[in-house]
Motif scaffolding. Sequence first.
Motif, PDB file in Angstrom:
ATOM      1  N   GLU A  61      53.232   6.820  52.458  1.00 16.24           N
ATOM      2  CA  GLU A  61      54.117   7.807  52.703  1.00 16.24           C
ATOM      3  C   GLU A  61      53.178   8.916  53.058  1.00 16.24           C
ATOM      4  OE1 GLU A  61      54.472   7.814  48.304  1.00 16.24           O
ATOM      5  OE2 GLU A  61      54.443   6.304  50.018  1.00 16.24           O
ATOM      6  N   LEU A  62      52.268   9.214  52.468  1.00 17.20           N
ATOM      7  CA  LEU A  62      51.400  10.512  52.458  1.00 17.20           C
ATOM      8  C   LEU A  62      50.256  10.396  53.515  1.00 17.20           C
ATOM      9  CD1 LEU A  62      50.949  11.424  48.667  1.00 17.20           C
ATOM     10  CD2 LEU A  62      52.738  12.094  50.471  1.00 17.20           C
ATOM     11  N   TYR A  63      49.922   9.138  54.081  1.00 15.91           N
ATOM     12  CA  TYR A  63      48.802   9.177  54.839  1.00 15.91           C
ATOM     13  C   TYR A  63      49.017   9.892  56.090  1.00 15.91           C
ATOM     14  CZ  TYR A  63      47.427   4.732  52.425  1.00 15.91           C
ATOM     15  OH  TYR A  63      47.197   3.848  51.462  1.00 15.91           O
ATOM     16  N   ALA A  64      49.889  10.003  56.571  1.00 17.66           N
ATOM     17  CA  ALA A  64      50.169  10.989  57.999  1.00 17.66           C
ATOM     18  C   ALA A  64      49.947  12.489  57.590  1.00 17.66           C
ATOM     19  CB  ALA A  64      51.483  10.808  58.571  1.00 17.66           C
ATOM     20  N   ALA A  65      50.469  12.799  56.226  1.00 20.81           N
ATOM     21  CA  ALA A  65      50.246  14.127  55.797  1.00 20.81           C
ATOM     22  C   ALA A  65      48.732  14.174  55.545  1.00 20.81           C
ATOM     23  CB  ALA A  65      51.191  14.346  54.636  1.00 20.81           C
ATOM     24  N   LEU A  66      48.047  13.542  54.967  1.00 23.01           N
ATOM     25  CA  LEU A  66      46.792  13.825  54.439  1.00 23.01           C
ATOM     26  C   LEU A  66      45.897  13.813  55.957  1.00 23.01           C
ATOM     27  CD1 LEU A  66      47.639  13.161  51.881  1.00 23.01           C
ATOM     28  CD2 LEU A  66      45.423  11.771  51.548  1.00 23.01           C
ATOM     29  N   ARG A  67      46.142  12.918  56.897  1.00 22.60           N
ATOM     30  CA  ARG A  67      45.755  12.935  58.227  1.00 22.60           C
ATOM     31  C   ARG A  67      45.667  14.244  58.920  1.00 22.60           C
ATOM     32  NH1 ARG A  67      42.375   9.612  59.309  1.00 22.60           N
ATOM     33  NH2 ARG A  67      43.357   7.512  59.614  1.00 22.60           N
ATOM     34  N   ALA A  68      46.760  14.831  58.557  1.00 23.88           N
ATOM     35  CA  ALA A  68      47.246  16.157  59.247  1.00 23.88           C
ATOM     36  C   ALA A  68      46.402  17.400  58.476  1.00 23.88           C
ATOM     37  CB  ALA A  68      48.635  16.378  59.328  1.00 23.88           C
ATOM     38  N   GLY A  69      45.805  16.986  57.371  1.00 22.22           N
ATOM     39  CA  GLY A  69      45.160  18.128  56.705  1.00 22.22           C
ATOM     40  C   GLY A  69      45.845  18.571  55.490  1.00 22.22           C
ATOM     41  N   VAL A  70      46.729  18.243  55.037  1.00 23.87           N
ATOM     42  CA  VAL A  70      47.418  18.785  53.914  1.00 23.87           C
ATOM     43  C   VAL A  70      46.497  18.462  52.340  1.00 23.87           C
ATOM     44  CG1 VAL A  70      49.400  18.315  52.284  1.00 23.87           C
ATOM     45  CG2 VAL A  70      49.861  18.292  54.613  1.00 23.87           C
ATOM     46  N   THR A  71      46.633  19.528  51.761  1.00 20.89           N
ATOM     47  CA  THR A  71      45.568  19.355  50.540  1.00 20.89           C
ATOM     48  C   THR A  71      46.386  19.249  49.312  1.00 20.89           C
ATOM     49  OG1 THR A  71      45.745  21.711  50.163  1.00 20.89           O
ATOM     50  CG2 THR A  71      44.292  21.146  52.055  1.00 20.89           C
ATOM     51  N   ARG A  72      45.491  18.735  48.241  1.00 21.92           N
ATOM     52  CA  ARG A  72      46.163  18.573  46.951  1.00 21.92           C
ATOM     53  C   ARG A  72      46.795  19.808  46.432  1.00 21.92           C
ATOM     54  NH1 ARG A  72      45.562  15.270  42.147  1.00 21.92           N
ATOM     55  NH2 ARG A  72      46.766  16.254  40.693  1.00 21.92           N
ATOM     56  N   ARG A  73      46.220  21.005  46.788  1.00 20.00           N
ATOM     57  CA  ARG A  73      46.674  22.333  46.300  1.00 20.00           C
ATOM     58  C   ARG A  73      48.114  22.516  46.868  1.00 20.00           C
ATOM     59  NH1 ARG A  73      43.893  28.111  46.704  1.00 20.00           N
ATOM     60  NH2 ARG A  73      45.724  29.667  45.762  1.00 20.00           N
ATOM     61  N   GLU A  74      48.320  22.112  48.152  1.00 22.86           N
ATOM     62  CA  GLU A  74      49.747  22.238  48.626  1.00 22.86           C
ATOM     63  C   GLU A  74      50.593  21.340  47.788  1.00 22.86           C
ATOM     64  OE1 GLU A  74      48.449  23.684  52.801  1.00 22.86           O
ATOM     65  OE2 GLU A  74      48.251  21.696  52.345  1.00 22.86           O
ATOM     66  N   PRO A 181      60.367  16.903  46.726  1.00 20.68           N
ATOM     67  CA  PRO A 181      58.885  17.278  46.944  1.00 20.68           C
ATOM     68  C   PRO A 181      58.007  15.870  46.497  1.00 20.68           C
ATOM     69  CG  PRO A 181      59.596  18.430  44.982  1.00 20.68           C
ATOM     70  CD  PRO A 181      60.935  18.008  45.513  1.00 20.68           C
ATOM     71  N   VAL A 182      57.175  16.101  46.961  1.00 26.57           N
ATOM     72  CA  VAL A 182      56.127  14.682  46.814  1.00 26.57           C
ATOM     73  C   VAL A 182      55.180  14.799  45.506  1.00 26.57           C
ATOM     74  CG1 VAL A 182      54.068  13.283  47.518  1.00 26.57           C
ATOM     75  CG2 VAL A 182      55.934  14.185  49.042  1.00 26.57           C
ATOM     76  N   PRO A 183      55.176  14.231  44.559  1.00 29.91           N
ATOM     77  CA  PRO A 183      54.326  14.571  42.999  1.00 29.91           C
ATOM     78  C   PRO A 183      52.907  14.523  43.313  1.00 29.91           C
ATOM     79  CG  PRO A 183      55.226  12.375  43.158  1.00 29.91           C
ATOM     80  CD  PRO A 183      55.836  13.142  44.235  1.00 29.91           C
ATOM     81  N   ALA A 184      52.388  15.708  42.945  1.00 26.46           N
ATOM     82  CA  ALA A 184      50.832  15.858  43.162  1.00 26.46           C
ATOM     83  C   ALA A 184      50.029  14.863  42.771  1.00 26.46           C
ATOM     84  CB  ALA A 184      50.480  17.233  42.501  1.00 26.46           C
ATOM     85  N   TRP A 185      50.330  14.238  41.483  1.00 22.90           N
ATOM     86  CA  TRP A 185      49.471  13.077  41.300  1.00 22.90           C
ATOM     87  C   TRP A 185      49.184  12.220  42.266  1.00 22.90           C
ATOM     88  CZ3 TRP A 185      51.845   8.434  41.546  1.00 22.90           C
ATOM     89  CH2 TRP A 185      53.162   8.564  41.408  1.00 22.90           C
ATOM     90  N   ALA A 186      50.374  11.955  43.295  1.00 25.86           N
ATOM     91  CA  ALA A 186      50.327  11.098  44.318  1.00 25.86           C
ATOM     92  C   ALA A 186      48.838  11.166  45.407  1.00 25.86           C
ATOM     93  CB  ALA A 186      51.370  10.702  44.936  1.00 25.86           C
ATOM     94  N   PHE A 187      48.645  12.332  45.398  1.00 30.96           N
ATOM     95  CA  PHE A 187      47.757  12.610  46.332  1.00 30.96           C
ATOM     96  C   PHE A 187      46.031  12.043  46.066  1.00 30.96           C
ATOM     97  CE2 PHE A 187      43.705  15.052  47.939  1.00 30.96           C
ATOM     98  CZ  PHE A 187      44.337  15.451  49.078  1.00 30.96           C
ATOM     99  N   ASP A 188      45.695  11.562  44.791  1.00 29.42           N
ATOM    100  CA  ASP A 188      44.394  10.974  44.825  1.00 29.42           C
ATOM    101  C   ASP A 188      44.796   9.698  45.207  1.00 29.42           C
ATOM    102  OD1 ASP A 188      43.231  13.317  43.734  1.00 29.42           O
ATOM    103  OD2 ASP A 188      43.792  12.958  41.796  1.00 29.42           O
ATOM    104  N   PHE A 189      45.856   8.736  44.925  1.00 30.62           N
ATOM    105  CA  PHE A 189      46.035   7.531  45.187  1.00 30.62           C
ATOM    106  C   PHE A 189      45.998   7.411  46.785  1.00 30.62           C
ATOM    107  CE2 PHE A 189      47.428   7.712  41.136  1.00 30.62           C
ATOM    108  CZ  PHE A 189      46.980   6.377  40.280  1.00 30.62           C
ATOM    109  N   ALA A 190      46.857   8.139  47.337  1.00 31.39           N
ATOM    110  CA  ALA A 190      46.892   8.412  48.728  1.00 31.39           C
ATOM    111  C   ALA A 190      45.522   8.633  49.472  1.00 31.39           C
ATOM    112  CB  ALA A 190      47.739   9.226  49.276  1.00 31.39           C
ATOM    113  N   ALA A 191      44.692   9.277  49.080  1.00 34.79           N
ATOM    114  CA  ALA A 191      43.450   9.792  49.531  1.00 34.79           C
ATOM    115  C   ALA A 191      42.476   8.501  49.653  1.00 34.79           C
ATOM    116  CB  ALA A 191      43.014  11.063  49.013  1.00 34.79           C
ATOM    117  N   ALA A 192      42.449   7.739  48.449  1.00 34.38           N
ATOM    118  CA  ALA A 192      41.552   6.509  48.250  1.00 34.38           C
ATOM    119  C   ALA A 192      42.173   5.562  49.310  1.00 34.38           C
ATOM    120  CB  ALA A 192      41.641   6.252  47.067  1.00 34.38           C
ATOM    121  N   GLY A 193      43.750   5.554  49.492  1.00 38.37           N
ATOM    122  CA  GLY A 193      44.112   4.453  50.068  1.00 38.37           C
ATOM    123  C   GLY A 193      43.615   4.711  51.616  1.00 38.37           C
TER     124      GLY A 193
END
Length: 284
Positions: A61-74, A181-193
Motif C-alpha cells: 500500500e506504500l509503494y506508490a507513495a515511495l515512488r512519488a518521493g515520500v520520505t521516512r521523515r514525512e 496515518p501510516v505507521p513510520a516503521w512500515a517505511f523500511d519494509f516497503a522500501a525494501a519490497g
Amino acid sequence: MRMTPSAPARDRTTAVWRFMTLALCAALAACETAPRAGSETQAQVLDVVTDRNALRDGHPELYAALRAGVTRRELDEGRLVEGECGVPDVAQPSGMRWHTVTVLLPPGVRLSRGTVADVHGLGAAWPAPDGGVPARLHGVYAGTATALGEAGATALGPHPGTRCQVPGAPAGQWRVTLRGPVPAWAFDFAAAGLRRLDALRDSDLAAGRVLRLGCQLKVLDGGDWYAPVWVATAPDRLRLAPGDVVRLRAGAEAGSKDAGPPAEVLERRTDVTAPGGNALVRCG
C-alpha cells in the motif's frame, strides 16, 4: 549469618537446572530455522506472478507513495495517511472495485479517521499490464470534501465507503475516506519490497517466469510455526505451476527489510510431491 543450602535442596536445584537445560536443547534440536540467503532449500510454487501490483510483498500500500518521493521523515511526522474509495464494477461481488489511496498532507494538517478528502495527481508504483487502474495509488491532497457530491460518501451495498469519482469534480480528482496515518516503521519494509520488485524484469513477468514460493518449518510439537516466502525467477527452460516443488537458492524473504539478494530457482524436484491442501513442503 550466611545460610548454606542443605544437600537435598542443592540436589533439587541441580535437577531443575539439568531439566531446563535438556528441555532447551531438545527444543533447539526440534525447531528448524529459516534458510539463510545463499543456502539451498526445497520450496513449493505458490503463485505464478504476472503483475507486480498484485504481489503482497511487505507493505504494497506504500509503494506508490515511495515512488512519488515520500520520505521516512514525512511518515514520522504523521503526514502520510491512507484512505479508500470505490469504483462501480459489475464484475465484483459487491458491485464495487476498491482502491487503496495514500495521501501526503501539508505540514501542520491533521485529519481524523473517517474524513472525506479530495485527491488529485494520482499515480501507481507501476502501470497495470492490462492498462487498467491499479488497486493501490498515491495522490496529492486537494482539501476536504465539500457539499458537492457528498452523497457519494454514503454506504455502497454491504461495503461502506466513498465513490472515487464524484459528478462535477475536476478531471482526475478522486474522493477518498481516510483511515488514518501510516505507521513510520512500515517505511523500511516497503522500501525494501519496492527494491525487490523493481529488480524483476518485465519480460520475465510477461513470460510467467516470476514465482512466489514457500516452505514450512517444524517446531517442537510438530506443528507449522513459520512459512518463509520468496519471490524468484525461474530459468527459461522451466515452466512451473502452483504446486510444483523446486530446489531454491534462498534470498531476501518477502516481507522483510532485506532488499537482496534475490532468490533463485535452480531446478524442479520430480522426486518430491507437494502435500496438498494448506500444507507446504518442508524447508530443507
